[in-house]
Structure formats: C-alpha cells, structure tokens
Motif scaffolding. Structure first.
Motif, mmCIF file in Angstrom:
data_model
loop_
_atom_site.group_PDB
_atom_site.id
_atom_site.type_symbol
_atom_site.label_atom_id
_atom_site.label_comp_id
_atom_site.label_asym_id
_atom_site.label_seq_id
_atom_site.Cartn_x
_atom_site.Cartn_y
_atom_site.Cartn_z
ATOM 1 N N LEU A 32 -4.406 0.998 4.800
ATOM 2 C CA LEU A 32 -5.393 1.937 4.249
ATOM 3 C C LEU A 32 -6.007 2.770 5.365
ATOM 4 N N ARG A 33 -6.314 2.126 6.479
ATOM 5 C CA ARG A 33 -6.895 2.857 7.607
ATOM 6 C C ARG A 33 -5.910 3.903 8.121
ATOM 7 N N ALA A 34 -4.637 3.521 8.219
ATOM 8 C CA ALA A 34 -3.619 4.457 8.701
ATOM 9 C C ALA A 34 -3.450 5.644 7.755
ATOM 10 N N ALA A 35 -3.733 5.411 6.457
ATOM 11 C CA ALA A 35 -3.591 6.482 5.457
ATOM 12 C C ALA A 35 -4.867 7.296 5.304
ATOM 13 N N GLY A 36 -5.882 6.973 6.098
ATOM 14 C CA GLY A 36 -7.136 7.726 6.035
ATOM 15 C C GLY A 36 -8.068 7.287 4.918
ATOM 16 N N ARG A 37 -7.828 6.096 4.346
ATOM 17 C CA ARG A 37 -8.710 5.561 3.300
ATOM 18 C C ARG A 37 -9.721 4.612 3.945
ATOM 19 N N VAL A 86 0.845 -1.198 0.000
ATOM 20 C CA VAL A 86 0.000 0.000 0.000
ATOM 21 C C VAL A 86 0.881 1.249 0.000
ATOM 22 N N GLY A 87 1.958 1.188 0.745
ATOM 23 C CA GLY A 87 2.899 2.313 0.748
ATOM 24 C C GLY A 87 3.462 2.571 -0.635
ATOM 25 N N VAL A 104 -12.542 1.664 4.151
ATOM 26 C CA VAL A 104 -12.930 0.406 3.504
ATOM 27 C C VAL A 104 -14.354 0.081 3.953
ATOM 28 N N PRO A 105 -15.325 -0.069 3.039
ATOM 29 C CA PRO A 105 -15.172 -0.108 1.574
ATOM 30 C C PRO A 105 -15.505 1.206 0.875
ATOM 31 N N GLN A 106 -15.842 2.262 1.636
ATOM 32 C CA GLN A 106 -16.317 3.477 0.988
ATOM 33 C C GLN A 106 -15.318 4.023 -0.040
ATOM 34 N N ASP A 107 -14.054 4.131 0.345
ATOM 35 C CA ASP A 107 -13.036 4.646 -0.573
ATOM 36 C C ASP A 107 -12.361 3.537 -1.380
ATOM 37 N N VAL A 108 -12.109 2.434 -0.723
ATOM 38 C CA VAL A 108 -11.414 1.309 -1.369
ATOM 39 C C VAL A 108 -12.098 0.003 -0.988
ATOM 40 N N ALA A 109 -12.574 -0.726 -1.995
ATOM 41 C CA ALA A 109 -13.120 -2.061 -1.755
ATOM 42 C C ALA A 109 -11.954 -3.039 -1.675
ATOM 43 N N LEU A 110 -12.063 -4.011 -0.761
ATOM 44 C CA LEU A 110 -10.943 -4.922 -0.509
ATOM 45 C C LEU A 110 -11.424 -6.362 -0.508
#
Length: 343
Positions: free
Chosen positions: A260-265, A232-233, A267-273
């Motif tokens: 993703l959580r640490a980067a403020g993204r 992710v980085g 799941v799943p609203q911004d990024v589906a996983l």
C-alpha cells in the motif's frame, strides 16, 4: 555437637495460619473450595516457616505424582510455548510439574512419548500443536485425563480448548466498521487451511448482518508477506475500491502495508489495516504499528490446565470449548487523536 535443625511440618504451618491441618494441606495442594484469602494466608505461613511439602509423601497419600505431560507437534514453538507458559501458571498453583515432549508430527514418536509419560505415572496430559483443525485422539481408553489445547480432538467426547477464531474475525470487522470503514477486502492464507476458511466465513457473515459484503471474494494464498504484497497488486489491478483490509495473519498484513505504501496509499488515512495473531515480531515492525486480533494463547493454556486439573479431581469437561480472542488496537486503524469503542 550442635542440635539438629527441626524442619517445619504441615501442623506448624496450620498453627501459624490459624487453620486446621486438613485446610492447610488443601491450600498448599490447590485442592478444595477455599477462600483465596485462606489460601494466601496458608502459603504465607509456609513461606515464613520455609516449609516444603514432601512430594513422595503426597504421592503415597493421594495416589498422584503431581506431574503432567505435555505433547506438542509445534517444533518452532510459535504457538506451543505461550500455551505452555499459561499452563504452567495454572499448574504451578497446585505445585504440579510439567514434562514437555516434542512429537515432531511423527505418530510413532508421539506414541513413544505417550507410553513414556504413562510409565512415569503422570496425572494427566495436555496435547497441543500449531494447527487448529481437529486431529485424531492421542489414544483410546487412556488411564489418565487428556486435554487438547489450541488444536482439538476429532472425538467430541474429548476435552478440547481452542481459540474462538470466528469470534476474533467478527471483532476485526466490527472494529473496522466502528472506525467508519465499509469497503473491506479480506486477504488470507491457503483455502485448505481451517483457520483461513473459518476467519473468512465469519468476516463475510458479520458484514452481511449490516447489509454489507466484502468488496471482492476472499483472496486465499499463503501465510506470508510475499502473498500480502501480491494480493494488493490483484486488488489494484482489478480497480477494486477499498478503504480497509482485514488480513488472516500479521505476516500477510505486513506485506499488505508495504504494498500500500509503495502504491501511494496511506495507512490508516486511506486504508485501515488489521491483522490476526498479534505476533509482536510483525505488529511492532509494521509501519504504522499493526492493529491485530490476539489469540490469548497464555490464557488458553491456563484454561486448558484448569480443565485438566478439574478432570484429575473427578470433574471432566468433555467437548469443544472456545476461548475468546481479543482486539489490540494500534495506529494502523486508528489515528492517535481518534477514540474508538472496543467491541
């Protein structure tokens, strides 16, 4: 002195079930083409009479021992135990016993077990392990049928039952497309690993069918949470725009979710996983719970055992047989109020 208790015979079971002795024998031994209703009626009669088939007599009559050997190289049991459970489900219907042998990835130890099982006159063998790539056959011209489960034999004439990993990867991509995601990244395991290559290639091909491509070349690394976070980085440092991540394993996906959580993204609203393997230790611990592709290892084990039984009865199924994977949807791709058609 009291009268000795008389044990029920197969003839008693047949009479109670209203069938011939031959039909009762076939029903109890899992042989023949009988209606399920007939098998159930015979088994219920046997239960009522506390009838127990004499294994020694069956062996002398049929030339079979009603035992199967299972050799595994998966010392952890992550894959082999579900396969074993599925195999025992199928073999138990025919009252077969299973000898489990741990080969520990040691060819000498493995050959020792082959000889030991043959000396016990097993009716057949199932070979399994933790890798999905082809392996050398366990022996040549063995006197009993062998079925490879989860792993496959390098000999195309052998019977191998393997997960349809390419089909599973396609289902993962189709699910992400169904929830409206088109900028998909793929993070997976080592490039030298067969599963990583197969899953990445299938995901790429499925996107191409819709005129799409991955937002970046597949990121190959390790099967770990650490690699998921690092990957992710890499995506964020490269300013790659993505709205979904398909991971080659649930462990990777767990690390991706944390990063993703640490980067403020969100799941799943911004990024589906979505992950792969449906390993409950990972899917349930992930926040939110992780959508994943299930290898259906127990079903694969049942299929392998059924093919072995057929081979024992004279109907082998040579070649490589792909067992379908299934999609398990959870909150990491779909918000609770959203309804998505399953592929």
């Amino acid at each position: 002195m009291g009268k000795l208790e008389r044990h029920a015979t197969i003839a008693d079971v047949a009479a109670l079930a209203g069938v011939s002795v031959g039909t009762a024998s076939k029903a109890l031994n899992g042989r023949g083409s009988l209606r399920e209703e007939t098998r159930m009626r015979v088994r219920e009669a046997a239960r009522q009479l506390s009838f127990e088939a004499n294994a020694g007599a069956r062996s002398l009559h049929s030339g079979r021992t009603y035992t199967v050997g299972m050799i595994t190289t998966d010392t952890i049991g992550r894959f082999s135990i579900p396969v074993l459970m599925g195999a025992e489900d199928a073999l138990g219907a025919g009252e077969m016993s299973v000898f489990l042998c741990d080969g520990r990835d040691d060819p000498i130890r493995e050959q020792y077990y082959v000889k030991t099982l043959l000396s016990r006159r097993v009716d057949g063998m199932i070979v399994t392990g933790r890798r999905t790539e082809a392996r050398a056959p366990i022996g040549a011209n063995l006197p009993v049928p062998v079925v490879y489960a989860f792993i496959s034999s390098a000999d195309p004439g052998d019977c191998s039952v393997v997960p349809d990993e390419a089909g599973g990867a396609r289902k993962a991509v189709e699910h992400l497309l169904a929830v409206g995601r088109t900028r998909i990244a793929h993070i997976t395991g080592p490039e030298h690993h067969n599963s990583a290559r197969v899953r990445a290639a299938a995901a790429t091909e499925r996107l191409a069918e819709d005129g799409l491509s991955l937002v970046a070349p597949p990121l190959f690394g390790g099967w770990s949470e650490v690699w998921g976070r690092q990957a992710v980085g890499i995506l964020l440092a490269g300013r790659t725009e993505f709205d979904a991540v398909f991971c080659g394993s649930d462990q990777i996906a767990r690390g991706v979710c944390d990063a993703l959580r640490a980067a403020g993204r969100r799941v799943p609203q911004d990024v589906a996983l979505i992950g792969f393997d449906n390993w409950d230790v990972m899917t349930e611990a992930c926040q939110p719970p992780l959508t994943s592709i299930d290898l259906d290892l127990e079903g694969l084990g049942r299929s392998a055992a059924q093919m072995l039984l057929a081979a024992i009865n004279g109907s082998p199924s040579p070649g490589r047989h792909a067992h379908p994977c299934r999609l398990v949807v959870r909150e990491s791709t779909v918000r609770e109020s959203t309804t998505v058609p399953l592929p």
